[in-house]
Design a protein around this motif. Structure first.
Motif, PDB file in Angstrom:
ATOM      1  N   LEU A  32       0.826  -1.207   0.000  1.00 41.11           N
ATOM      2  CA  LEU A  32       0.000   0.000   0.000  1.00 41.11           C
ATOM      3  C   LEU A  32       0.862   1.259   0.000  1.00 41.11           C
ATOM      4  O   LEU A  32       0.542   2.239  -0.673  1.00 41.11           O
ATOM      5  CB  LEU A  32      -0.944   0.002   1.195  1.00 41.11           C
ATOM      6  N   LEU A  33       1.951   1.229   0.744  1.00 44.32           N
ATOM      7  CA  LEU A  33       2.846   2.386   0.792  1.00 44.32           C
ATOM      8  C   LEU A  33       3.475   2.654  -0.565  1.00 44.32           C
ATOM      9  O   LEU A  33       3.566   3.806  -1.004  1.00 44.32           O
ATOM     10  CB  LEU A  33       3.922   2.185   1.859  1.00 44.32           C
ATOM     11  N   LEU A  34       3.886   1.596  -1.261  1.00 47.29           N
ATOM     12  CA  LEU A  34       4.474   1.776  -2.591  1.00 47.29           C
ATOM     13  C   LEU A  34       3.487   2.432  -3.547  1.00 47.29           C
ATOM     14  O   LEU A  34       3.842   3.352  -4.289  1.00 47.29           O
ATOM     15  CB  LEU A  34       4.935   0.429  -3.153  1.00 47.29           C
ATOM     16  N   VAL A  35       2.251   1.981  -3.514  1.00 46.75           N
ATOM     17  CA  VAL A  35       1.226   2.581  -4.377  1.00 46.75           C
ATOM     18  C   VAL A  35       1.010   4.036  -3.985  1.00 46.75           C
ATOM     19  O   VAL A  35       0.957   4.928  -4.838  1.00 46.75           O
ATOM     20  CB  VAL A  35      -0.089   1.779  -4.313  1.00 46.75           C
ATOM     21  N   ALA A  36       0.894   4.292  -2.689  1.00 48.41           N
ATOM     22  CA  ALA A  36       0.666   5.659  -2.225  1.00 48.41           C
ATOM     23  C   ALA A  36       1.814   6.587  -2.615  1.00 48.41           C
ATOM     24  O   ALA A  36       1.589   7.706  -3.094  1.00 48.41           O
ATOM     25  CB  ALA A  36       0.459   5.675  -0.710  1.00 48.41           C
ATOM     26  N   LEU A  37       3.042   6.133  -2.436  1.00 45.97           N
ATOM     27  CA  LEU A  37       4.197   6.967  -2.792  1.00 45.97           C
ATOM     28  C   LEU A  37       4.226   7.264  -4.287  1.00 45.97           C
ATOM     29  O   LEU A  37       4.529   8.385  -4.697  1.00 45.97           O
ATOM     30  CB  LEU A  37       5.494   6.291  -2.348  1.00 45.97           C
ATOM     31  N   ALA A  38       3.897   6.266  -5.094  1.00 43.44           N
ATOM     32  CA  ALA A  38       3.860   6.483  -6.541  1.00 43.44           C
ATOM     33  C   ALA A  38       2.796   7.515  -6.895  1.00 43.44           C
ATOM     34  O   ALA A  38       3.010   8.380  -7.764  1.00 43.44           O
ATOM     35  CB  ALA A  38       3.599   5.165  -7.262  1.00 43.44           C
ATOM     36  N   LYS A  39       1.648   7.468  -6.231  1.00 42.83           N
ATOM     37  CA  LYS A  39       0.577   8.427  -6.499  1.00 42.83           C
ATOM     38  C   LYS A  39       0.945   9.823  -6.004  1.00 42.83           C
ATOM     39  O   LYS A  39       0.643  10.823  -6.653  1.00 42.83           O
ATOM     40  CB  LYS A  39      -0.746   7.975  -5.870  1.00 42.83           C
ATOM     41  N   PHE A  40       1.619   9.913  -4.844  1.00 40.67           N
ATOM     42  CA  PHE A  40       2.101  11.209  -4.368  1.00 40.67           C
ATOM     43  C   PHE A  40       2.999  11.840  -5.429  1.00 40.67           C
ATOM     44  O   PHE A  40       2.858  13.012  -5.763  1.00 40.67           O
ATOM     45  CB  PHE A  40       2.902  11.059  -3.067  1.00 40.67           C
ATOM     46  N   LYS A  41       3.927  11.045  -5.953  1.00 36.69           N
ATOM     47  CA  LYS A  41       4.880  11.557  -6.937  1.00 36.69           C
ATOM     48  C   LYS A  41       4.175  11.915  -8.241  1.00 36.69           C
ATOM     49  O   LYS A  41       4.400  12.983  -8.812  1.00 36.69           O
ATOM     50  CB  LYS A  41       5.975  10.530  -7.201  1.00 36.69           C
ATOM     51  N   LYS A  42       3.306  11.034  -8.718  1.00 41.03           N
ATOM     52  CA  LYS A  42       2.634  11.253 -10.002  1.00 41.03           C
ATOM     53  C   LYS A  42       1.738  12.483  -9.972  1.00 41.03           C
ATOM     54  O   LYS A  42       1.750  13.287 -10.902  1.00 41.03           O
ATOM     55  CB  LYS A  42       1.814  10.026 -10.379  1.00 41.03           C
ATOM     56  N   HIS A  43       0.961  12.633  -8.930  1.00 38.43           N
ATOM     57  CA  HIS A  43      -0.041  13.688  -8.908  1.00 38.43           C
ATOM     58  C   HIS A  43       0.407  14.952  -8.188  1.00 38.43           C
ATOM     59  O   HIS A  43      -0.217  16.004  -8.354  1.00 38.43           O
ATOM     60  CB  HIS A  43      -1.339  13.167  -8.277  1.00 38.43           C
ATOM     61  N   GLY A  44       1.475  14.858  -7.419  1.00 41.07           N
ATOM     62  CA  GLY A  44       1.894  16.031  -6.667  1.00 41.07           C
ATOM     63  C   GLY A  44       3.300  16.501  -6.945  1.00 41.07           C
ATOM     64  O   GLY A  44       3.712  17.542  -6.453  1.00 41.07           O
ATOM     65  N   GLY A  45       4.050  15.718  -7.724  1.00 38.57           N
ATOM     66  CA  GLY A  45       5.437  16.101  -7.996  1.00 38.57           C
ATOM     67  C   GLY A  45       6.211  16.293  -6.703  1.00 38.57           C
ATOM     68  O   GLY A  45       6.037  15.536  -5.744  1.00 38.57           O
ATOM     69  N   LEU A  46       7.028  17.321  -6.663  1.00 36.72           N
ATOM     70  CA  LEU A  46       7.809  17.590  -5.453  1.00 36.72           C
ATOM     71  C   LEU A  46       6.915  17.926  -4.271  1.00 36.72           C
ATOM     72  O   LEU A  46       7.213  17.549  -3.138  1.00 36.72           O
ATOM     73  CB  LEU A  46       8.808  18.720  -5.700  1.00 36.72           C
ATOM     74  N   HIS A  47       5.803  18.603  -4.519  1.00 33.84           N
ATOM     75  CA  HIS A  47       4.875  18.918  -3.431  1.00 33.84           C
ATOM     76  C   HIS A  47       4.307  17.632  -2.839  1.00 33.84           C
ATOM     77  O   HIS A  47       4.144  17.515  -1.627  1.00 33.84           O
ATOM     78  CB  HIS A  47       3.750  19.821  -3.920  1.00 33.84           C
ATOM     79  N   GLY A  48       4.017  16.663  -3.689  1.00 26.75           N
ATOM     80  CA  GLY A  48       3.503  15.385  -3.205  1.00 26.75           C
ATOM     81  C   GLY A  48       4.512  14.661  -2.343  1.00 26.75           C
ATOM     82  O   GLY A  48       4.165  14.076  -1.314  1.00 26.75           O
ATOM     83  N   VAL A  49       5.773  14.714  -2.745  1.00 27.66           N
ATOM     84  CA  VAL A  49       6.834  14.083  -1.957  1.00 27.66           C
ATOM     85  C   VAL A  49       6.962  14.784  -0.607  1.00 27.66           C
ATOM     86  O   VAL A  49       7.126  14.132   0.425  1.00 27.66           O
ATOM     87  CB  VAL A  49       8.174  14.100  -2.736  1.00 27.66           C
ATOM     88  N   GLU A  50       6.856  16.106  -0.606  1.00 28.92           N
ATOM     89  CA  GLU A  50       6.895  16.859   0.653  1.00 28.92           C
ATOM     90  C   GLU A  50       5.723  16.472   1.557  1.00 28.92           C
ATOM     91  O   GLU A  50       5.887  16.310   2.766  1.00 28.92           O
ATOM     92  CB  GLU A  50       6.870  18.362   0.381  1.00 28.92           C
ATOM     93  N   MET A  51       4.540  16.324   0.956  1.00 30.03           N
ATOM     94  CA  MET A  51       3.366  15.957   1.734  1.00 30.03           C
ATOM     95  C   MET A  51       3.549  14.562   2.351  1.00 30.03           C
ATOM     96  O   MET A  51       3.219  14.351   3.523  1.00 30.03           O
ATOM     97  CB  MET A  51       2.109  15.983   0.867  1.00 30.03           C
ATOM     98  N   ALA A  52       4.085  13.635   1.572  1.00 31.10           N
ATOM     99  CA  ALA A  52       4.358  12.295   2.104  1.00 31.10           C
ATOM    100  C   ALA A  52       5.320  12.396   3.281  1.00 31.10           C
ATOM    101  O   ALA A  52       5.139  11.733   4.307  1.00 31.10           O
ATOM    102  CB  ALA A  52       4.926  11.391   1.011  1.00 31.10           C
ATOM    103  N   GLY A  53       6.329  13.238   3.149  1.00 28.70           N
ATOM    104  CA  GLY A  53       7.285  13.443   4.230  1.00 28.70           C
ATOM    105  C   GLY A  53       6.636  14.007   5.486  1.00 28.70           C
ATOM    106  O   GLY A  53       7.011  13.641   6.603  1.00 28.70           O
ATOM    107  N   GLU A  54       5.649  14.875   5.298  1.00 27.03           N
ATOM    108  CA  GLU A  54       4.943  15.437   6.452  1.00 27.03           C
ATOM    109  C   GLU A  54       4.210  14.336   7.226  1.00 27.03           C
ATOM    110  O   GLU A  54       4.204  14.338   8.459  1.00 27.03           O
ATOM    111  CB  GLU A  54       3.961  16.516   5.998  1.00 27.03           C
TER     112      GLU A  54
END
Length: 83
Positions: A32-54
Motif C-alpha cells: 500500500l505504501l508503494l502505491v501511495a508513494l507512486a501516487k504522491f509523486k505522479k499527482h503532486g510532484g515535489l509537493h507530493g513528496v513533501e506531503m508524504a514526508g509530512e
C-alpha cells in the motif's frame, strides 16, 4: 464506508492473501505504501513528496496527531473533540 475504511479493507485482504507468510502485515502495508508513494509523486510532484514526508514526520514525531487524523477519517467519527 469512508475511503480510509476501504483502504483498511484492502489491507486486510492483502494480509489474507499472504496467508501464514512471515511478516504478512508488513508486506501488505509495504504494498500500500508503494502505491501511495507512486501516487504522491505522479499527482503532486515535489509537493507530493513533501506531503508524504509530512505524514512520515507525524508518524515519528507526533503519533497521537496522526491517530487523530486517522480517526477523523473513519465513519464512526463524531466530532472534533477527539482525545
Amino acid at each position: 464506508m469512508t475511503p480510509l475504511e476501504k483502504v483498511e479493507t484492502l489491507y486486510e485482504e492483502l494480509v489474507t492473501h499472504y496467508g501464514e507468510g512471515e511478516d504478512r502485515e508488513m508486506r501488505a502495508a509495504a504494498q500500500l505504501l508503494l502505491v501511495a508513494l507512486a501516487k504522491f509523486k505522479k499527482h503532486g510532484g515535489l509537493h507530493g513528496v513533501e506531503m508524504a514526508g509530512e505524514y512520515l514526520d507525524l508518524l515519528k514525531n507526533d503519533p497521537e496527531k496522526l491517530e487523530r487524523i486517522l480517526r477523523s477519517n473513519r465513519s464512526e467519527f463524531s466530532g472534533p473533540w477527539l482525545a
